[in-house]
Design a protein around this motif. Structure first.
Motif: not given
Ligand SMILES: [Ca+2]
Ligand SMILES: *[C@@H]1O[C@H](CO)[C@@H](O)[C@H](O)[C@H]1NC(C)=O
Length: 454
Positions: A385, A387, A389-392
């Motif tokens: 990860d 990016d 974003s807090e997510n992947n």
């Molecule tokens: Ca992320």
């Protein structure tokens, strides 16, 4: 002027006397003689007066002959420095006529002097006297006068020739001097000119030699390079340049990856020479993979595949590469996006550690831009990860991309065959078909951007 007038008077009186001669013979002779002598005395007085300056400068030795009453004419320039001296005892006083032969210009005086002399000579030779003493005196006078005349004539000739010679000599000297200076000028001019010409010529020769040398080097380098390029093409553009126009799989040897690898070359689209690094066409290859697969590449070069981030980096790290993305939907509609600048990890010391950041710029095309928002982003896979974003984003949208938060395009997403109910997890190019349409065909390709665009 006084002197000249006297000479004129004397000449006139002589001529007068000549015409009277036949009638009054004897008396005329003595009168004539005494007139001549008187005139000579007058002339002498005048001359003496006029030449006081000379006398002051050149002391005149007076000839003293005691008891001799007859006039004495002597020509002895050496003794007195004078041309002629006439002496006669008049009341015990000697009278002298002094002519300075060194006088600068006597040409006119010479003429008058000669006229007087010839006139006197004529008179004296015509004079016939019974007086032997007188005759002897007259003869002596005549002889002296002849000698004098000769002297005067010679002097005059000498003076004239000297003057002429001087003039001619001066002229010749002047001519010679000007000629000499002209020759010197010409010589120095031509010398410096020749020197300059020679210097310029040798300079030109040297620069020509250098030019030839560098040209020869360049030529050999070029021929070596073209041989190398033909044998070891850096990319599909080199292969096309060596004369290949067939689409297909070829070996390339990028400058920074000399071991080389196999690539698919698109030689037909938009002038050809494209090195393909991604293709989706049938969903036969799984694209939901981890970091190592995306770094090293996977799939089949002739079919669906990902060339690998490290190879893309090798092909683009020098910069000056353009990107083209061709796509089609399941209605066989096509579109393309073109970016004039594209590279991966170009500014990274360690591109893999840095996440192969994307640099993309200069959109043109028919599909619309769905990539510029990804410029500067690092590559994210489901297992890495990177990016914003807090997510992947890769895990969330089932792909691998230069996600931000998260994407406007997702060409490595699931092959969902057209429109789909799920959100943005297919093979998406949002500016053309939105976030719920998975494309039938995509192909990402690069070539040196120096190639003229059509
Ligand atoms: Ca992320
Ligand atoms: C698209 O083209 C392929 C082959 O070129 C053809 O088989 C297919 O039927 C076409 N699809 C449509 C929707 O026209």
């Amino acid at each position: 002027m006084m002197l000249n007038d006297r000479w004129t008077i004397m000449n006139n009186s002589s001529s007068e006397l000549d015409s009277k001669r036949p009638n009054t013979h004897k008396r005329c002779c003595s009168v004539l003689l005494w007139s001549v002598v008187t005139l000579v005395v007058i002339a002498a007085v005048v001359t003496a007066t006029a030449t006081i300056l000379y006398l002051n400068q050149y002391p005149l030795p007076f000839i003293s002959r005691g008891g001799v009453s007859s006039p004495v004419i002597s020509t002895n320039p050496k003794d007195s420095g004078a041309l002629v001296t006439v002496s006669r005892v008049v009341d015990g006083e000697p009278i002298s006529i002094f002519l300075d032969p060194n006088c600068p210009d006597f040409s006119e005086h010479f003429v008058r002097w000669e006229a007087l002399q010839s006139s006197l000579l004529r008179t004296l030779s015509n004079h016939n006297t019974d007086d032997w003493q007188e005759r002897g005196l007259v003869q002596k006078l005549a002889e002296e006068l002849k000698v004098l005349a000769g002297h005067a004539h010679n002097l005059r000739l000498e003076a004239d020739s000297l003057k002429r010679g001087q003039g001619v000599l001066d002229q010749r000297l002047d001519g010679l001097q000007s000629e000499q200076s002209r020759i010197i000028q010409v010589l120095s001019d031509s010398h410096s000119g020749v020197v300059k010409l020679a210097a310029g010529f040798s300079d030109s020769l040297l620069s020509l030699q250098r030019e030839t040398e560098s040209l020869r080097r360049l030529k050999s380098e070029l021929s070596r390079e073209s041989t190398l390029t033909a044998l070891r093409p850096r990319d599909c553009s080199d292969i096309q340049a060596s004369g290949v126009s067939q689409d297909g799989v070829y070996s390339v040897f990028p400058t920074h990856d000399p071991d080389g690898f196999m690539v698919y070359c698109d030689m037909s689209t938009d002038g050809g020479g494209w090195t393909v690094f991604q293709r989706r066409e049938d969903g036969s290859v799984n694209f939901f993979r981890g970091w190592d697969a995306y770094r090293d590449g996977f799939g089949t070069t002739t079919g669906e595949h990902w060339l690998g981030l490290q190879r893309i980096y090798s092909l683009t790290r020098s910069g000056g590469v353009e990107l083209r993305i061709d796509m089609s939907d399941f209605d066989n509609a096509t579109a393309f996006a073109h970016y004039s600048d594209f590279s991966v990890g170009r500014d990274s010391v360690n591109p893999e550690e840095d996440g192969y950041p994307l640099v993309v710029d200069g959109y043109s095309g028919t599909a619309g831009d769905s990539l510029l928002k990804h410029s500067g982003m690092r590559f994210t896979t489901k297992d890495r990860d990177q990016d914003q974003s807090e997510n992947n984003c890769a895990a969330y949208y089932q792909g691998a991309w230069w996600y931000r938060n998260c994407h406007t395009s997702n060409l490595n997403g699931q092959y969902l065959r057209g429109g789909h109910a799920s959100y943005a997890d297919g093979v998406e190019w949002s500016s053309w078909t939105g976030w719920q349409y998975s494309l039938q065909f995509t192909e990402m390709k690069i070539r040196p951007s120096t190639k003229p665009m059509s």
